[in-house]
Design an enzyme around this catalytic site. Structure first.
Site, PDB file in Angstrom:
ATOM      1  N   SER A  52       0.787  -1.238   0.000  1.00 19.58           N
ATOM      2  CA  SER A  52       0.000   0.000   0.000  1.00 19.58           C
ATOM      3  C   SER A  52       0.818   1.288   0.000  1.00 19.58           C
ATOM      4  CB  SER A  52      -0.969   0.018   1.183  1.00 19.58           C
ATOM      5  OG  SER A  52      -0.282   0.223   2.387  1.00 19.58           O
ATOM      6  N   LYS A  93       0.426   4.766   6.810  1.00 24.51           N
ATOM      7  CA  LYS A  93      -0.146   5.550   5.702  1.00 24.51           C
ATOM      8  C   LYS A  93       0.362   6.985   5.789  1.00 24.51           C
ATOM      9  CE  LYS A  93      -2.874   2.049   4.723  1.00 24.51           C
ATOM     10  NZ  LYS A  93      -2.563   1.150   3.660  1.00 24.51           N
TER      11      LYS A  93
END
Length: 183
Positions: A52, A93
């Site tokens: 990701s 993230k």
């Protein structure tokens, strides 16, 4: 020897050996306590799992997470953070938007409060699916992975509460060839 001879003089080598052993035990105990304090309260390693955050971070990269920085200030847009996504899973993230911001994406352009944001960390050709607008609630941040088409982030799980933030990812330290600072 007289009865006023100090004990250390009467037991010279044994006393010196006892002191040296005791000093080593104390030094090791202090080292263990400091290591535990640093590990659990200041810095912590984190293993990147999944694609990701490509191409910034790769599966298996190890990063150092600064757990103290957000005791003094809130995360800022562009910082890479680690947070508790669930009871048993932490995610890594990038912060895109702050409390009160409105974030959206259209035609592969991410906008915060109507302004497109500079995303130099995104690889050419990496697409961002349209979403939003989403208003970020108070005490929350909006996060996204750098590999937008393969990331479970605030677009799916919603904005992240600041009390779930573990810290800022500061350094990639493994593998050694990828050593770099993330800020």
């Amino acid at each position: 020897m007289s009865e006023f001879t100090p004990r250390s003089a009467r037991h010279g080598r044994k006393k010196r050996g006892d002191n040296e052993a005791w000093e080593w035990i104390q030094a090791l105990a202090i080292a263990v306590v400091l290591a535990l304090v640093i590990r659990y309260m200041v810095f912590s390693p984190f293993s990147v799992s999944g694609p990701s955050m490509l191409s910034t971070l790769h599966n298996g990269d190890l990063v150092i997470v600064n757990k103290m920085i957000y005791l003094f200030r809130d995360p800022e847009p562009g910082e890479v953070i680690v947070f508790h996504a669930s009871k048993n899973k932490d995610y890594i993230k990038r912060v895109i938007a702050m409390p009160g911001d409105v974030v959206s994406a259209q035609n592969n352009i991410v906008r915060v409060n109507g302004e497109s944001i500079d995303e130099s960390y995104i690889d050419e050709g990496n697409r961002t699916a349209d979403f939003g607008p989403v208003e970020v609630p108070e005490n929350h941040v909006f996060v996204m992975g750098d590999n937008r088409m393969n990331s479970s982030d605030s677009r799916e799980i919603g904005p992240i509460s600041l009390d779930k933030v573990v810290g800022r990812a500061d350094i990639i330290f493994w593998p050694p060839d990828d050593f770099s600072f993330l800020w």
